[in-house]
Design a protein around this motif. Structure first.
Motif, PDB file in Angstrom:
ATOM      1  N   TYR A  33       6.520  -3.240   0.556  1.00 24.46           N
ATOM      2  CA  TYR A  33       6.877  -4.298   1.304  1.00 24.46           C
ATOM      3  C   TYR A  33       5.784  -5.365   1.351  1.00 24.46           C
ATOM      4  CZ  TYR A  33       7.880   0.472   2.810  1.00 24.46           C
ATOM      5  OH  TYR A  33       8.154   2.180   3.382  1.00 24.46           O
ATOM      6  N   TYR A  35       3.024  -7.493   4.041  1.00 24.52           N
ATOM      7  CA  TYR A  35       2.068  -7.921   4.930  1.00 24.52           C
ATOM      8  C   TYR A  35       1.458  -8.799   4.782  1.00 24.52           C
ATOM      9  CZ  TYR A  35       3.483  -3.162   6.851  1.00 24.52           C
ATOM     10  OH  TYR A  35       4.227  -1.837   6.502  1.00 24.52           O
ATOM     11  N   LEU A  43      -2.025  -5.764  10.959  1.00 24.82           N
ATOM     12  CA  LEU A  43      -0.719  -6.270   9.273  1.00 24.82           C
ATOM     13  C   LEU A  43       0.841  -6.210  10.141  1.00 24.82           C
ATOM     14  CD1 LEU A  43      -3.093  -4.906   7.602  1.00 24.82           C
ATOM     15  CD2 LEU A  43      -1.317  -4.855   6.092  1.00 24.82           C
ATOM     16  N   PHE A  90      -0.937  -8.619   1.874  1.00 27.58           N
ATOM     17  CA  PHE A  90      -0.335  -7.456   1.072  1.00 27.58           C
ATOM     18  C   PHE A  90       0.596  -6.519   0.712  1.00 27.58           C
ATOM     19  CE2 PHE A  90      -5.061  -6.078   1.687  1.00 27.58           C
ATOM     20  CZ  PHE A  90      -5.740  -6.030   2.809  1.00 27.58           C
ATOM     21  N   PRO A 102       2.565   8.619   2.488  1.00 26.37           N
ATOM     22  CA  PRO A 102       1.933   7.520   2.647  1.00 26.37           C
ATOM     23  C   PRO A 102       2.062   6.055   2.540  1.00 26.37           C
ATOM     24  CG  PRO A 102       0.315   9.022   1.518  1.00 26.37           C
ATOM     25  CD  PRO A 102       2.535   9.602   1.605  1.00 26.37           C
ATOM     26  N   LEU A 103       2.001   4.736   2.363  1.00 27.90           N
ATOM     27  CA  LEU A 103       1.980   3.797   1.703  1.00 27.90           C
ATOM     28  C   LEU A 103       0.377   2.862   0.668  1.00 27.90           C
ATOM     29  CD1 LEU A 103       3.558   2.979   3.900  1.00 27.90           C
ATOM     30  CD2 LEU A 103       3.155   0.768   4.155  1.00 27.90           C
ATOM     31  N   PHE A 105      -1.276   0.621  -0.662  1.00 28.70           N
ATOM     32  CA  PHE A 105      -1.900  -1.033  -0.441  1.00 28.70           C
ATOM     33  C   PHE A 105      -2.295  -2.117  -2.161  1.00 28.70           C
ATOM     34  CE2 PHE A 105      -0.286  -1.747   3.970  1.00 28.70           C
ATOM     35  CZ  PHE A 105      -0.108  -0.544   4.033  1.00 28.70           C
ATOM     36  N   GLY A 106      -1.970  -2.958  -1.978  1.00 28.60           N
ATOM     37  CA  GLY A 106      -2.687  -3.753  -3.268  1.00 28.60           C
ATOM     38  C   GLY A 106      -4.079  -4.294  -2.737  1.00 28.60           C
ATOM     39  N   ASN A 107      -4.424  -5.000  -3.804  1.00 22.34           N
ATOM     40  CA  ASN A 107      -5.870  -5.091  -3.076  1.00 22.34           C
ATOM     41  C   ASN A 107      -6.446  -6.569  -2.279  1.00 22.34           C
ATOM     42  OD1 ASN A 107      -7.510  -3.451  -3.648  1.00 22.34           O
ATOM     43  ND2 ASN A 107      -7.945  -4.679  -5.308  1.00 22.34           N
ATOM     44  N   GLY A 108      -4.489  -6.901  -1.764  1.00 24.18           N
ATOM     45  CA  GLY A 108      -4.370  -8.584  -1.235  1.00 24.18           C
ATOM     46  C   GLY A 108      -4.885  -9.540  -2.034  1.00 24.18           C
ATOM     47  N   THR A 109      -3.886 -10.684  -1.201  1.00 24.46           N
ATOM     48  CA  THR A 109      -4.548 -11.905  -1.665  1.00 24.46           C
ATOM     49  C   THR A 109      -4.792 -12.771  -0.578  1.00 24.46           C
ATOM     50  OG1 THR A 109      -2.964 -12.545  -3.248  1.00 24.46           O
ATOM     51  CG2 THR A 109      -2.926 -14.609  -2.607  1.00 24.46           C
TER      52      THR A 109
END
Lengths: 114, 120
Positions: A33, A35, A43, A90, A102-103, A105-109
């Motif tokens: 995914y 987000y 999100l 994310f 559960p999902l 997640f990465g640490n985001g950009t």
């Protein structure tokens, strides 16, 4: 165990430029995914994929494109960047469709378009 | 469409005390899942706890527990013995299974978040 890895962590784009946000996972998850998180908000789903070669739009797909050529990778492409795309992005993955697993997640950009 | 509302933009609590974060949602679905995610300053989204709507028993995970009131569409998070590491943004999220166009997935709808600060 790397989990979900996103690159880059930060990026500044000028209006009209394009870029690709990279996402890779090493958990052999089928679902992936993208987000976006706007300031002070939760999100919102941009695109998702249920497996290699299969992608579909989420709630806010306009201005973005995705591809899923392998199980591991799910890049997000921004064409003609606009200030409205300033956000934190994310990537996430799950083994099943999220309902029973559960999902992760990465640490985001953090992307800024000026 | 589902909506998730977190009415407390910010909360604070003293270390070792208990705090409750509120969440309400609106849906016509009967089968769904509810989640609390934690987002510390590192920005990573971390699953704290989840609840299946068909289960009457409230979920617990160590110091974290929920008060799930299905009829009232309420899903609050209680954090006991608060620790400094609990300082974070907390998101309530609703998930239902959606399908169409040949694919299906668990669609997550997030609330606006509550910033929790734990003071020493």
């Amino acid at each position: 165990n790397a989990g979900v890895t996103q690159t880059p962590k930060f990026r500044i784009l000028k209006i009209g430029q394009s870029m690709t946000l990279q996402c890779t996972q090493d958990m052999n998850h089928n679902y992936m995914y993208w987000y976006r998180q706007d300031p002070g908000m939760g999100l919102k789903l941009i695109y998702y994929s249920v497996g290699a070669g299969i992608t579909d739009k989420g709630e806010v797909p306009n201005g973005y494109n995705v591809s899923r050529s392998t199980t591991e990778d799910f890049p997000l492409r921004l064409e003609l960047a606009a200030p409205s795309q300033t956000s934190v992005y994310f990537c996430a993955s799950s083994y099943l469709g999220g309902r029973d697993s559960p999902l992760h997640f990465g640490n985001g950009t953090r992307l800024t378009v000026t | 469409a589902q909506t998730v509302t977190q009415s407390q933009p910010e909360m604070s609590v003293q270390e070792a005390e208990t705090v409750t974060l509120s969440c309400t949602y609106d849906t016509s679905e009967n089968n769904y899942y509810l989640f609390w995610y934690k987002q510390p300053p590192s920005r990573q989204m971390i699953l704290v706890i989840r609840q299946e709507a068909y289960k009457q028993q409230n979920a617990t995970e160590n110091r974290f527990s929920v008060n799930f009131q299905k009829a009232a569409k309420s899903f609050s998070l209680k954090i006991s013995d608060s620790q400094l590491g609990d300082t974070a943004m907390y998101f309530c999220a609703f998930m239902k299974h959606v399908s169409g166009g040949g694919t299906s997935y668990g669609k997550l709808t997030f609330g606006q978040g509550t910033i929790l600060t734990v003071h020493p």
